[in-house]
Design a protein around this motif. Structure first.
Motif, PDB file in Angstrom:
ATOM      1  N   UNK A   9      46.063 -15.280  25.883  1.00  0.00           N
ATOM      2  CA  UNK A   9      45.284 -14.510  26.858  1.00  0.00           C
ATOM      3  C   UNK A   9      45.610 -13.042  26.707  1.00  0.00           C
ATOM      4  N   UNK A  10      44.691 -12.213  27.168  1.00  0.00           N
ATOM      5  CA  UNK A  10      44.899 -10.772  27.078  1.00  0.00           C
ATOM      6  C   UNK A  10      46.081 -10.333  27.932  1.00  0.00           C
ATOM      7  N   UNK A  11      46.821  -9.385  27.399  1.00  0.00           N
ATOM      8  CA  UNK A  11      47.906  -8.738  28.147  1.00  0.00           C
ATOM      9  C   UNK A  11      47.294  -7.832  29.207  1.00  0.00           C
ATOM     10  N   UNK A  12      47.914  -7.797  30.377  1.00  0.00           N
ATOM     11  CA  UNK A  12      47.544  -6.855  31.421  1.00  0.00           C
ATOM     12  C   UNK A  12      48.792  -6.123  31.888  1.00  0.00           C
ATOM     13  N   UNK A  13      48.649  -4.923  32.427  1.00  0.00           N
ATOM     14  CA  UNK A  13      49.820  -4.152  32.866  1.00  0.00           C
ATOM     15  C   UNK A  13      50.733  -4.910  33.828  1.00  0.00           C
ATOM     16  N   UNK A  14      50.182  -5.845  34.588  1.00  0.00           N
ATOM     17  CA  UNK A  14      51.014  -6.630  35.508  1.00  0.00           C
ATOM     18  C   UNK A  14      52.005  -7.518  34.753  1.00  0.00           C
ATOM     19  N   UNK A  15      51.722  -7.807  33.489  1.00  0.00           N
ATOM     20  CA  UNK A  15      52.629  -8.627  32.678  1.00  0.00           C
ATOM     21  C   UNK A  15      53.883  -7.867  32.264  1.00  0.00           C
ATOM     22  N   UNK A  16      53.864  -6.554  32.378  1.00  0.00           N
ATOM     23  CA  UNK A  16      54.981  -5.725  31.906  1.00  0.00           C
ATOM     24  C   UNK A  16      56.296  -6.085  32.597  1.00  0.00           C
ATOM     25  N   UNK A  17      56.244  -6.413  33.880  1.00  0.00           N
ATOM     26  CA  UNK A  17      57.479  -6.751  34.611  1.00  0.00           C
ATOM     27  C   UNK A  17      58.123  -7.994  34.006  1.00  0.00           C
ATOM     28  N   UNK A  18      57.314  -9.016  33.733  1.00  0.00           N
ATOM     29  CA  UNK A  18      57.842 -10.235  33.123  1.00  0.00           C
ATOM     30  C   UNK A  18      58.396  -9.940  31.732  1.00  0.00           C
ATOM     31  N   UNK A  19      57.630  -9.236  30.920  1.00  0.00           N
ATOM     32  CA  UNK A  19      58.077  -8.934  29.557  1.00  0.00           C
ATOM     33  C   UNK A  19      59.369  -8.126  29.591  1.00  0.00           C
ATOM     34  N   UNK A  20      59.436  -7.139  30.460  1.00  0.00           N
ATOM     35  CA  UNK A  20      60.651  -6.325  30.555  1.00  0.00           C
ATOM     36  C   UNK A  20      61.860  -7.176  30.969  1.00  0.00           C
ATOM     37  N   UNK A  21      61.629  -8.250  31.733  1.00  0.00           N
ATOM     38  CA  UNK A  21      62.739  -9.133  32.115  1.00  0.00           C
ATOM     39  C   UNK A  21      63.268  -9.916  30.912  1.00  0.00           C
ATOM     40  N   UNK A  22      62.473 -10.012  29.854  1.00  0.00           N
ATOM     41  CA  UNK A  22      62.906 -10.683  28.632  1.00  0.00           C
ATOM     42  C   UNK A  22      63.733  -9.775  27.737  1.00  0.00           C
ATOM     43  N   UNK A  23      63.709  -8.472  27.993  1.00  0.00           N
ATOM     44  CA  UNK A  23      64.383  -7.501  27.128  1.00  0.00           C
ATOM     45  C   UNK A  23      65.861  -7.391  27.482  1.00  0.00           C
ATOM     46  N   UNK A  24      66.683  -7.696  26.524  1.00  0.00           N
ATOM     47  CA  UNK A  24      68.124  -7.504  26.672  1.00  0.00           C
ATOM     48  C   UNK A  24      68.485  -6.232  25.904  1.00  0.00           C
ATOM     49  N   UNK A  25      69.692  -5.709  26.086  1.00  0.00           N
ATOM     50  CA  UNK A  25      70.089  -4.539  25.278  1.00  0.00           C
ATOM     51  C   UNK A  25      69.965  -4.818  23.772  1.00  0.00           C
ATOM     52  N   UNK A  26      70.290  -6.055  23.351  1.00  0.00           N
ATOM     53  CA  UNK A  26      70.181  -6.415  21.935  1.00  0.00           C
ATOM     54  C   UNK A  26      68.716  -6.409  21.492  1.00  0.00           C
ATOM     55  N   UNK A  27      67.840  -6.943  22.339  1.00  0.00           N
ATOM     56  CA  UNK A  27      66.417  -6.971  22.008  1.00  0.00           C
ATOM     57  C   UNK A  27      65.891  -5.550  21.863  1.00  0.00           C
ATOM     58  N   UNK A  28      66.247  -4.679  22.785  1.00  0.00           N
ATOM     59  CA  UNK A  28      65.784  -3.286  22.715  1.00  0.00           C
ATOM     60  C   UNK A  28      66.296  -2.606  21.456  1.00  0.00           C
ATOM     61  N   UNK A  29      67.541  -2.881  21.078  1.00  0.00           N
ATOM     62  CA  UNK A  29      68.111  -2.267  19.880  1.00  0.00           C
ATOM     63  C   UNK A  29      67.389  -2.729  18.618  1.00  0.00           C
ATOM     64  N   UNK A  30      66.871  -3.965  18.629  1.00  0.00           N
ATOM     65  CA  UNK A  30      66.201  -4.505  17.441  1.00  0.00           C
ATOM     66  C   UNK A  30      64.702  -4.230  17.422  1.00  0.00           C
ATOM     67  N   UNK A  31      64.169  -3.659  18.502  1.00  0.00           N
ATOM     68  CA  UNK A  31      62.725  -3.464  18.575  1.00  0.00           C
ATOM     69  C   UNK A  31      62.303  -2.048  18.916  1.00  0.00           C
ATOM     70  N   UNK A  32      63.133  -1.291  19.563  1.00  0.00           N
ATOM     71  CA  UNK A  32      62.741   0.058  19.968  1.00  0.00           C
ATOM     72  C   UNK A  32      61.961   0.069  21.267  1.00  0.00           C
TER      73      UNK A  32
END
Length: 161
Positions: A9-32
């Protein structure tokens, strides 16, 4: 239409909160994704304006109505680029990343209605989970970009059968 394991399904801005909850410091370091998913996606859209004919998409990947991943991809001049994929921590290390990539390769003509001659993925040098997922999906390393601050590895592959 190919058989699908996932619901796209299409991404919507409301999905950002959920996606950001998946981001760990390691994930951010490997993805930018230090500034979060929505900031990343807005930057992609702003950059796409520079390339007439470029199409960029962002999809939430779901199983039984539950989002398990997000993927951004685009197409420009016959080259499809998978620029980012984040899998929910509960689904990491279980082969979902490779399955999502394989399904995207099968669905590409439907999702973008474009003739694609080459598929590429852009991966940070230290992102071993992404390298493994793309290798399992049939991609292989093409070259290493010297001196790149962000995107250092480019992987190229053909659609899976």
């Amino acid at each position: 239409m190919p058989e699908m394991k996932f619901v796209w399904r299409d991404y919507g801005p409301a999905d950002a909160v959920l996606i950001d909850s998946w981001l760990t410091p390691e994930t951010c370091a490997m993805t930018g994704l230090d500034q979060g998913w929505n900031a990343y996606w807005n930057a992609v859209l702003a950059d796409a304006v520079k390339y007439p004919g470029c199409i960029d998409c962002c999809k939430m990947i779901c199983i039984s109505g539950t989002p398990i991943a997000v993927i951004s991809y685009g197409c420009y001049l016959g080259t499809a680029v998978i620029s980012e994929m984040i899998v929910s921590p509960h689904f990491r290390g279980k082969g979902y990343g490779a399955e999502i990539i394989r399904e995207l390769l099968k669905l590409y003509p439907v999702l973008l209605a474009r003739d694609v001659k080459k598929f590429t993925a852009v991966i940070f040098p230290d992102n071993l989970p992404s390298k493994r997922a793309f290798a399992k999906a049939g991609f292989s390393a093409e070259y290493i970009s010297e001196g790149a601050e962000t995107w250092a590895y480019y992987l190229t592959g053909a659609p899976c059968d």
